[in-house]
Design a protein around this motif. Sequence first.
Motif, PDB file in Angstrom:
ATOM      1  N   SER A 100       0.846  -1.199   0.000  1.00  0.00           N
ATOM      2  CA  SER A 100       0.000   0.000   0.000  1.00  0.00           C
ATOM      3  C   SER A 100       0.880   1.247   0.000  1.00  0.00           C
ATOM      4  N   PRO A 101       0.356   2.386  -0.465  1.00  0.00           N
ATOM      5  CA  PRO A 101       1.124   3.636  -0.427  1.00  0.00           C
ATOM      6  C   PRO A 101       1.566   3.976   0.996  1.00  0.00           C
TER       7      PRO A 101
ATOM      8  N   GLY B 106       4.540   4.580  -3.982  1.00  0.00           N
ATOM      9  CA  GLY B 106       3.220   4.559  -4.597  1.00  0.00           C
ATOM     10  C   GLY B 106       2.687   5.960  -4.831  1.00  0.00           C
TER      11      GLY B 106
ATOM     12  N   ILE C 190       0.706   9.002  -3.987  1.00  0.00           N
ATOM     13  CA  ILE C 190       0.108   9.674  -2.834  1.00  0.00           C
ATOM     14  C   ILE C 190      -0.070  11.159  -3.137  1.00  0.00           C
TER      15      ILE C 190
ATOM     16  N   ASP D 102      -6.692  -0.374   0.101  1.00  0.00           N
ATOM     17  CA  ASP D 102      -6.198  -0.691  -1.236  1.00  0.00           C
ATOM     18  C   ASP D 102      -4.832  -1.349  -1.049  1.00  0.00           C
ATOM     19  N   ASP D 103      -4.725  -2.654  -1.125  1.00  0.00           N
ATOM     20  CA  ASP D 103      -5.730  -3.561  -1.633  1.00  0.00           C
ATOM     21  C   ASP D 103      -5.988  -4.671  -0.624  1.00  0.00           C
TER      22      ASP D 103
ATOM     23  N   GLU E 127       1.773  -1.245  -6.379  1.00  0.00           N
ATOM     24  CA  GLU E 127       1.669   0.213  -6.377  1.00  0.00           C
ATOM     25  C   GLU E 127       2.794   0.888  -7.147  1.00  0.00           C
TER      26      GLU E 127
ATOM     27  N   MET F 199      -9.377   6.741  -1.946  1.00  0.00           N
ATOM     28  CA  MET F 199      -8.343   5.762  -2.276  1.00  0.00           C
ATOM     29  C   MET F 199      -6.955   6.408  -2.289  1.00  0.00           C
ATOM     30  N   HIS F 200      -5.990   5.700  -1.719  1.00  0.00           N
ATOM     31  CA  HIS F 200      -4.590   6.110  -1.598  1.00  0.00           C
ATOM     32  C   HIS F 200      -4.370   7.191  -0.548  1.00  0.00           C
TER      33      HIS F 200
ATOM     34  N   GLU G 204      -8.694   5.241   4.314  1.00  0.00           N
ATOM     35  CA  GLU G 204      -9.619   4.962   3.214  1.00  0.00           C
ATOM     36  C   GLU G 204     -10.927   4.403   3.779  1.00  0.00           C
TER      37      GLU G 204
END
Length: 487
Positions: free
Chosen positions: A102-103, A127, A129, A284-285, A317, A461-462, A466
């Motif tokens: 993930s970010p 990722g 952001i 995510d995710d 990502e 998202m991100h 979230e």
Amino acid sequence: MEHETAWTKYDEADLEALEQLAAGYIEFISDNKTERECAATAIALAEERGYRSLDEAVRDGRALKAGDKVWALAHGKALILAHLGSAPLVEGFNILGAHIDSPRLDLKQNPFSESNGLAQLDTHYYGGIKNYQWVTLPLALHGVVAKKDGSVVEVNIGEDAGDPVFCVTDLLVHLASKQMQKKGNEVVEGEDLDILFGNRPLVIEKDEVEGAEKAEAEDADAEKPAYEKLAEKEPVKAFALKLLVDKYGIEEEDFLSAEIEAVPAGRARDLGIDRSMVIGYGQDDRVCAYTSLAAQLALADEVPATTSLTVLVDKEEIGSVGATGMASQFFENTVAEIMELAGEGGPLPLRRALAASSMLSSDVSAGFDPAYATAFEPKNSAYLGRGLVFNKYTGSRGKSGSNDASAEYVARIRRVMDDAGVSFQTAELGKVDVGGGGTIAYIPAKYGMDVIDSGVPVLSMHAPWEVTSKADIYEAFKGYEAFLKNA
């Protein structure tokens, strides 16, 4: 084409199952905020349900048969679970694929600095952001530090109630007139995402000595820990390093071989007065990874007709690259090992099995947000509460970088979902020319297998936090389970 909310069809039994699944999910994403943590927990859960190491089976030369369950791990960060079915493997697999990265903010290899009485850690964001979302936010540090002696130290600071947390600072609004005139992508530069780490200096008492005593003192200084030698020049950094030595036994140079991730501190929570949603980091995710894992484990001890695989990978990502991304040989090599132990080895049977397989690329979709309605095309958007989302294609603008599922495969998936009573919807990722995004779907599609994107709609998202709907999480689990059993 309008899809009704899934909430209206639930009876008491459904609601109880939904809340039980959501509770397990909240626990999972609260306790596992890195890909290493997700993989380790997934293995532990799988072993409780009879899965065994594929590496051990290969080493022992143990044959695999229908009903056997094995797991394979790549570098601690990518995982495959396989539950062998009754049909020959050459006839293909039913595959769920999600990513568990993930970010976040990664610490640089040389992260430590001190300026004006503040110790800081330099980061490199991972990722996609919005940099400004990561300031003034309580952060925790998760990861590992590998030492030259071969030992690996696990680091987790900021999650327990008694732990300190960290943050990236922001400019006070009273002095921010110029900052507020900048574009969103310039308000906070990537190099300014420095984590505030400490403010207390290390105080070293020095005795005034001369002659032979002075020489002895200088010899003693040479044997002092590295942080003490820093104390005069960078006392705050020195004190921080002393604490790391005391707690973890790690020196500054050990961060050259470390993987430390700065992530939002704190647990995921129920969201809304009705507790209908989940707010948390890394959905995510991991929302699709968890529901895929739960669906795979729900097969329990039954022997599926078609062998079921759940693939949880890293690096999505940043393009699914590296030894733990979907583009690596890990997936193909693992399937080859399984087929060899099942007595169906060989390059040609492997190719035939992969081409005959069916896959759901389990990744999240953009949930329609009325606050930003102009970014979406309402007829082809995913809505919270309406169930599992299928994206026939993703990509950017002209479907660039997309896997585009065939009409025949979409029809087959519709039948599976309808037969199982799964609420689902179809969507695109916003308006055609607004943006777009990708998944791992196009990578396994190169083998010739049928692949379609499917997942849970997400708001924000991100972002560090979230939002998802419990109804969509429940329908995703049901849909993934139906796919493994009936696709």
